[in-house]
Write an enzyme that holds these catalytic residues in place. Sequence first.
Site, PDB file in Angstrom:
ATOM      1  N   HIS A  87      28.611 -11.463 -34.291  1.00 23.06           N
ATOM      2  CA  HIS A  87      27.679 -12.396 -33.653  1.00 23.06           C
ATOM      3  C   HIS A  87      28.308 -12.945 -32.384  1.00 23.06           C
ATOM      4  CE1 HIS A  87      23.935 -14.720 -34.103  1.00 23.06           C
ATOM      5  NE2 HIS A  87      24.549 -15.601 -33.331  1.00 23.06           N
ATOM      6  N   ASP A 166      17.325 -23.482 -39.451  1.00 25.58           N
ATOM      7  CA  ASP A 166      18.018 -23.114 -38.211  1.00 25.58           C
ATOM      8  C   ASP A 166      17.036 -22.485 -37.239  1.00 25.58           C
ATOM      9  OD1 ASP A 166      20.145 -22.370 -36.319  1.00 25.58           O
ATOM     10  OD2 ASP A 166      19.590 -20.342 -36.925  1.00 25.58           O
ATOM     11  N   ARG A 173      16.099 -26.578 -29.753  1.00 22.34           N
ATOM     12  CA  ARG A 173      17.288 -26.814 -28.912  1.00 22.34           C
ATOM     13  C   ARG A 173      17.176 -26.076 -27.591  1.00 22.34           C
ATOM     14  NH1 ARG A 173      21.469 -24.381 -32.289  1.00 22.34           N
ATOM     15  NH2 ARG A 173      22.816 -24.702 -30.512  1.00 22.34           N
ATOM     16  N   SER A 188      24.556 -23.346 -36.702  1.00 24.52           N
ATOM     17  CA  SER A 188      23.446 -22.411 -36.496  1.00 24.52           C
ATOM     18  C   SER A 188      23.908 -20.980 -36.794  1.00 24.52           C
ATOM     19  CB  SER A 188      22.960 -22.537 -35.041  1.00 24.52           C
ATOM     20  OG  SER A 188      22.214 -21.426 -34.645  1.00 24.52           O
ATOM     21  N   LYS A 192      23.125 -18.769 -40.569  1.00 25.13           N
ATOM     22  CA  LYS A 192      22.401 -17.481 -40.561  1.00 25.13           C
ATOM     23  C   LYS A 192      23.244 -16.401 -41.205  1.00 25.13           C
ATOM     24  CE  LYS A 192      21.405 -17.283 -36.017  1.00 25.13           C
ATOM     25  NZ  LYS A 192      21.050 -18.493 -35.358  1.00 25.13           N
TER      26      LYS A 192
HETATM   27  N1  URA Z   1      23.624 -18.341 -31.260  1.00 30.97           N
HETATM   28  C1  URA Z   1      23.074 -18.897 -32.366  1.00 30.97           C
HETATM   29  O1  URA Z   1      22.732 -18.210 -33.328  1.00 30.97           O
HETATM   30  N2  URA Z   1      22.940 -20.229 -32.390  1.00 30.97           N
HETATM   31  C2  URA Z   1      23.331 -21.013 -31.373  1.00 30.97           C
HETATM   32  O2  URA Z   1      23.206 -22.199 -31.486  1.00 30.97           O
HETATM   33  C3  URA Z   1      23.895 -20.426 -30.221  1.00 30.97           C
HETATM   34  C4  URA Z   1      24.034 -19.070 -30.188  1.00 30.97           C
END
Ligand code: URA
Length: 451
Positions: A87, A166, A173, A188, A192
């Site tokens: 990620h 989220d 956001r 966040s 996930k």
């Molecule tokens: N990627 C995400 O999944 N969440 C964030 O807040 C920023 C980048």
Amino acid sequence: MTKTPMNSVAIIGKKRDGIQLDPEEIRFFIDGYNRGEIPDYQASAWCMAVYMRGMSYAETSQLTQAMVDSGEVLDFSDVVDRVVDKHSTGGVGDKTTLAVLPMVAACGVPVAKMSGRGLAFTGGTLDKLESISGFNTQLSRDQFKTLLRDQGIVIAGQTGQLAPADGKLYAIRDVTGTVSSIPLIASSIMSKKIAGGATAIVLDVKVGLGAFMQRLEDAEELAKTMIRIGEDFDMEVTALISDMNQPLGNAVGNALEVREAIDTLRWGGPADFVEHSLVIAGHMLRLAGVAQDKDLKDARAMLQEKLSNGEAWNKFCQMVENQGGDIAQINNPDLLPRAPIVQVVEAERSGYLQTINSREVGLAALHLGAGRYRKEDPVDHGVGLEIWHKVGDFVEKGQPLFTIHARTESAAEIARHRVGAAHVWSERPGMPLFYNTLFTETERVPGRIEP
Ligand code: URA
């Protein structure tokens, strides 16, 4: 003593005043927002209070847990032994997932990735993949699992059932100036990943002008926070701090980035992007136990072979086909969405490039339509930019500096000025690609790769 019943205004006020929230308050707020009982405007105010006041590690961890618990948690242990994920915290021209997932899958490591959409000036993998006609990013849990088991590669958006709180907060956001907050980003991403069933993850923590973290120390703090959350949830984490002071590769914009990823898998892409992909994929192979060495020599050799013998490209085609995408478009990327106006902008002087302000480039792409200002905005898959040089390059007057792909002449004109001004001239060596590597065991490896 009787406790006053909780209410969202009081919780917002408490955070606004810099007071630590109790676990029950965090859960009350997240559950209430998730169920639609707390409106977007209160969630926006709460996000701003967290943004301004920060959160302790305990609060960040409780927030992560509350977001995980807002939906279902996937478990793939009945189909694969380990799920290794990656990620990125978000960057400009960051199409790494598109190249890395097939590279890793081609080495026999099953990959299942939950991706996101563009956020502020950064792009999102789902928006990029949806440039391919028919590509389905909205898979059910069963479809996701079946593809993982049978094909060893799958990529999808967070379904409504996975960390849905989220999903809602992320969208709010994006449009309320509250993205670049360490506790909000860490919770966040990790919520996930935990809900998505990953057992190990490579985090690509971006730092610099085109990242949410501008300073190296903030990027390291974000990385350490996510590693700690990973440890608390029994997940192995490797975090790489990587440069986002200039765009990654050349292409910025959805279909343009898909095209660059295709080039990388088929014949070789821009040197910085290829190197970046090899390092991220190498760490994924190490976490999967397929490569052991920390200097990634074995992993690199394996990955390079999968690129040159076409197996990584075949995996990409397999993934597109599995998910309903148009194979003709990826075999011939000229069929991908294209903008009607294509303008090559030449250098007006000779000299070395000192800076290519990636935030400005990302904002210019956003203005062209590649991203969204409001959560309901559609994205334009055909528009974007190609940036032809890297910091430290010597450019001759009249050489192509960048190419604009725009929907209208007026949008192209704005991009011409903005991206032109993002190129700053003088003499300076290039940027390092990686600054540091941090592992779950908090061992540090001098990860600095000199340009
Ligand atoms: N990627 C995400 O999944 N969440 C964030 O807040 C920023 C980048």
